[in-house]
Design a protein around this motif. Structure first.
Motif, PDB file in Angstrom:
ATOM      1  N   VAL A   8      -3.286  -8.770   2.033  1.00 50.52           N
ATOM      2  CA  VAL A   8      -4.520  -8.612   1.271  1.00 50.52           C
ATOM      3  C   VAL A   8      -4.227  -8.993  -0.175  1.00 50.52           C
ATOM      4  O   VAL A   8      -3.276  -8.482  -0.772  1.00 50.52           O
ATOM      5  N   ASN A   9      -5.038  -9.888  -0.715  1.00 55.84           N
ATOM      6  CA  ASN A   9      -4.875 -10.274  -2.108  1.00 55.84           C
ATOM      7  C   ASN A   9      -4.969  -9.035  -2.993  1.00 55.84           C
ATOM      8  O   ASN A   9      -5.852  -8.193  -2.782  1.00 55.84           O
ATOM      9  N   VAL A  10      -4.087  -8.921  -3.982  1.00 56.88           N
ATOM     10  CA  VAL A  10      -4.065  -7.719  -4.829  1.00 56.88           C
ATOM     11  C   VAL A  10      -5.381  -7.509  -5.574  1.00 56.88           C
ATOM     12  O   VAL A  10      -5.706  -6.384  -5.942  1.00 56.88           O
ATOM     13  N   ALA A  11      -6.149  -8.565  -5.765  1.00 54.52           N
ATOM     14  CA  ALA A  11      -7.433  -8.436  -6.460  1.00 54.52           C
ATOM     15  C   ALA A  11      -8.582  -8.072  -5.512  1.00 54.52           C
ATOM     16  O   ALA A  11      -9.690  -7.799  -5.965  1.00 54.52           O
ATOM     17  N   ASN A  12      -8.320  -8.030  -4.215  1.00 53.01           N
ATOM     18  CA  ASN A  12      -9.374  -7.787  -3.234  1.00 53.01           C
ATOM     19  C   ASN A  12      -9.358  -6.315  -2.800  1.00 53.01           C
ATOM     20  O   ASN A  12      -8.931  -5.968  -1.701  1.00 53.01           O
ATOM     21  N   LEU A  13      -9.857  -5.458  -3.670  1.00 55.98           N
ATOM     22  CA  LEU A  13      -9.839  -4.018  -3.423  1.00 55.98           C
ATOM     23  C   LEU A  13     -10.662  -3.640  -2.192  1.00 55.98           C
ATOM     24  O   LEU A  13     -10.278  -2.754  -1.429  1.00 55.98           O
ATOM     25  N   ALA A  14     -11.777  -4.312  -1.955  1.00 57.55           N
ATOM     26  CA  ALA A  14     -12.604  -3.995  -0.792  1.00 57.55           C
ATOM     27  C   ALA A  14     -11.829  -4.217   0.502  1.00 57.55           C
ATOM     28  O   ALA A  14     -11.872  -3.382   1.417  1.00 57.55           O
ATOM     29  N   ALA A  15     -11.112  -5.326   0.615  1.00 59.12           N
ATOM     30  CA  ALA A  15     -10.332  -5.605   1.823  1.00 59.12           C
ATOM     31  C   ALA A  15      -9.170  -4.626   1.956  1.00 59.12           C
ATOM     32  O   ALA A  15      -8.850  -4.176   3.069  1.00 59.12           O
ATOM     33  N   ASN A  26      -9.104  -1.510   0.906  1.00 61.52           N
ATOM     34  CA  ASN A  26      -9.665  -0.241   1.364  1.00 61.52           C
ATOM     35  C   ASN A  26     -10.108  -0.305   2.820  1.00 61.52           C
ATOM     36  O   ASN A  26      -9.972   0.671   3.563  1.00 61.52           O
ATOM     37  N   LEU A  27     -10.651  -1.439   3.246  1.00 66.34           N
ATOM     38  CA  LEU A  27     -11.022  -1.610   4.650  1.00 66.34           C
ATOM     39  C   LEU A  27      -9.791  -1.475   5.532  1.00 66.34           C
ATOM     40  O   LEU A  27      -9.800  -0.743   6.529  1.00 66.34           O
ATOM     41  N   ASN A  28      -8.717  -2.171   5.180  1.00 70.29           N
ATOM     42  CA  ASN A  28      -7.490  -2.087   5.967  1.00 70.29           C
ATOM     43  C   ASN A  28      -6.963  -0.656   6.018  1.00 70.29           C
ATOM     44  O   ASN A  28      -6.552  -0.182   7.078  1.00 70.29           O
ATOM     45  N   LEU A  29      -6.983   0.036   4.883  1.00 72.44           N
ATOM     46  CA  LEU A  29      -6.552   1.431   4.858  1.00 72.44           C
ATOM     47  C   LEU A  29      -7.408   2.281   5.794  1.00 72.44           C
ATOM     48  O   LEU A  29      -6.884   3.102   6.558  1.00 72.44           O
ATOM     49  N   SER A  30      -8.714   2.098   5.748  1.00 66.70           N
ATOM     50  CA  SER A  30      -9.615   2.906   6.565  1.00 66.70           C
ATOM     51  C   SER A  30      -9.431   2.639   8.054  1.00 66.70           C
ATOM     52  O   SER A  30      -9.772   3.489   8.885  1.00 66.70           O
ATOM     53  N   CYS A  31      -8.898   1.487   8.397  1.00 67.26           N
ATOM     54  CA  CYS A  31      -8.634   1.154   9.803  1.00 67.26           C
ATOM     55  C   CYS A  31      -7.280   1.660  10.278  1.00 67.26           C
ATOM     56  O   CYS A  31      -7.012   1.646  11.477  1.00 67.26           O
ATOM     57  N   GLY A  32      -6.421   2.073   9.361  1.00 68.38           N
ATOM     58  CA  GLY A  32      -5.116   2.600   9.739  1.00 68.38           C
ATOM     59  C   GLY A  32      -3.927   1.775   9.297  1.00 68.38           C
ATOM     60  O   GLY A  32      -2.783   2.165   9.519  1.00 68.38           O
ATOM     61  N   LEU A  33      -4.164   0.621   8.671  1.00 63.51           N
ATOM     62  CA  LEU A  33      -3.043  -0.157   8.125  1.00 63.51           C
ATOM     63  C   LEU A  33      -2.567   0.517   6.841  1.00 63.51           C
ATOM     64  O   LEU A  33      -3.369   1.073   6.081  1.00 63.51           O
ATOM     65  N   VAL A  34      -1.269   0.466   6.592  1.00 60.88           N
ATOM     66  CA  VAL A  34      -0.703   1.052   5.383  1.00 60.88           C
ATOM     67  C   VAL A  34       0.146   0.002   4.674  1.00 60.88           C
ATOM     68  O   VAL A  34       0.726  -0.874   5.315  1.00 60.88           O
ATOM     69  N   PRO A  35       0.223   0.091   3.356  1.00 57.35           N
ATOM     70  CA  PRO A  35       1.057  -0.867   2.616  1.00 57.35           C
ATOM     71  C   PRO A  35       2.537  -0.701   2.973  1.00 57.35           C
ATOM     72  O   PRO A  35       3.025   0.414   3.134  1.00 57.35           O
ATOM     73  N   THR A  36       3.230  -1.820   3.092  1.00 56.15           N
ATOM     74  CA  THR A  36       4.672  -1.789   3.352  1.00 56.15           C
ATOM     75  C   THR A  36       5.454  -1.623   2.055  1.00 56.15           C
ATOM     76  O   THR A  36       6.640  -1.336   2.095  1.00 56.15           O
ATOM     77  N   GLY A  37       4.796  -1.866   0.923  1.00 60.76           N
ATOM     78  CA  GLY A  37       5.478  -1.890  -0.364  1.00 60.76           C
ATOM     79  C   GLY A  37       5.896  -3.301  -0.763  1.00 60.76           C
ATOM     80  O   GLY A  37       6.312  -3.526  -1.895  1.00 60.76           O
ATOM     81  N   ARG A  38       5.768  -4.246   0.162  1.00 57.45           N
ATOM     82  CA  ARG A  38       6.106  -5.639  -0.137  1.00 57.45           C
ATOM     83  C   ARG A  38       4.899  -6.358  -0.708  1.00 57.45           C
ATOM     84  O   ARG A  38       3.774  -6.170  -0.255  1.00 57.45           O
ATOM     85  N   ILE A  39       5.163  -7.191  -1.695  1.00 59.54           N
ATOM     86  CA  ILE A  39       4.139  -8.070  -2.258  1.00 59.54           C
ATOM     87  C   ILE A  39       4.733  -9.472  -2.252  1.00 59.54           C
ATOM     88  O   ILE A  39       5.865  -9.687  -2.680  1.00 59.54           O
ATOM     89  N   GLN A  68      -0.096 -11.064  -2.714  1.00 58.17           N
ATOM     90  CA  GLN A  68      -0.638 -10.420  -1.520  1.00 58.17           C
ATOM     91  C   GLN A  68       0.141  -9.141  -1.208  1.00 58.17           C
ATOM     92  O   GLN A  68       1.375  -9.171  -1.197  1.00 58.17           O
ATOM     93  N   LYS A  69      -0.587  -8.049  -0.930  1.00 55.14           N
ATOM     94  CA  LYS A  69       0.033  -6.821  -0.443  1.00 55.14           C
ATOM     95  C   LYS A  69       0.152  -6.949   1.073  1.00 55.14           C
ATOM     96  O   LYS A  69      -0.806  -7.312   1.747  1.00 55.14           O
ATOM     97  N   ILE A  70       1.324  -6.625   1.593  1.00 61.18           N
ATOM     98  CA  ILE A  70       1.558  -6.677   3.031  1.00 61.18           C
ATOM     99  C   ILE A  70       1.292  -5.287   3.603  1.00 61.18           C
ATOM    100  O   ILE A  70       1.767  -4.282   3.087  1.00 61.18           O
ATOM    101  N   MET A  71       0.509  -5.256   4.698  1.00 54.66           N
ATOM    102  CA  MET A  71       0.133  -3.995   5.328  1.00 54.66           C
ATOM    103  C   MET A  71       0.513  -4.043   6.803  1.00 54.66           C
ATOM    104  O   MET A  71       0.597  -5.127   7.393  1.00 54.66           O
TER     105      MET A  71
END
Length: 174
Positions: free
Chosen positions: A121-128, A130-143, A151-154
């Motif tokens: 998810v592009n770091v500037a795309n907060l909506a995406a 949050n959508l990924n978080l709400s579906c159960g994906l979590v950030p790996t900490g990798r960018i 891009q944040k990797i989830m």
């Protein structure tokens, strides 16, 4: 809403070409549909495009990638979800969650060896994000550096994505 995810072919571009996308956010979902289909045709096999329907109306699009088609940042044995777009006139109605959950259900059914799903998810795309978080994906900490920026990797276990999340909408797949 009863959303249905259907696998489509590389010649089905016209089916999803009418999905309205905000020109400011279109780059986040991979650019134009024509560009995405050009890339799909030119890339290694193992990319599966899907159209999301509500009744007879196409409301969204998503691509699942595996094996040779995986991005460099993807972990071994996973599949990635890419190019998600929901018609701009229909956003906020649960279609994004439905697309992710139905794609995960397809992966679990059709690719039983896959244990995790990843997304960037592009770091500037907060909506995406949050959508990924709400579906159960979590950030790996990798960018990583992506096509249009950082891009944040989830990641999520496939079964977490398949399960209904709180406040989820009714879905079914074919």
């Amino acid at each position: 809403m009863t959303a249905v995810l259907r696998e489509i072919g590389l010649n089905d571009e016209a089916l999803v070409a009418g999905i309205a996308v905000d020109p400011d956010t279109e780059p986040y979902s991979g650019g134009s549909i024509a560009g995405i289909f050009d890339q799909l045709r030119a890339s290694p096999p193992r990319q599966t495009p899907f159209a999301l329907f509500d009744d007879d109306r196409v409301v969204g699009f998503i691509v699942a990638r595996e094996d040779a088609a995986l991005p460099a940042w993807a972990e071994r044995g996973c599949m990635t979800l890419n190019n998600l777009r929901i018609d701009a006139r229909l956003q906020g109605r649960g279609y994004g969650k439905a697309a992710i959950r139905l794609a995960a259900q397809w992966i679990a059914r059709e690719r039983p060896a896959v244990t995790h799903v990843m997304s960037s998810v592009n770091v500037a795309n907060l909506a995406a994000f949050n959508l990924n978080l709400s579906c159960g994906l979590v950030p790996t900490g990798r960018i990583v550096d992506g096509r249009i920026g950082r891009q944040k990797i989830m990641i999520a276990p496939i079964q977490r994505l398949c399960a209904d999340q709180p406040a989820s909408t009714s879905t079914r797949s074919l």
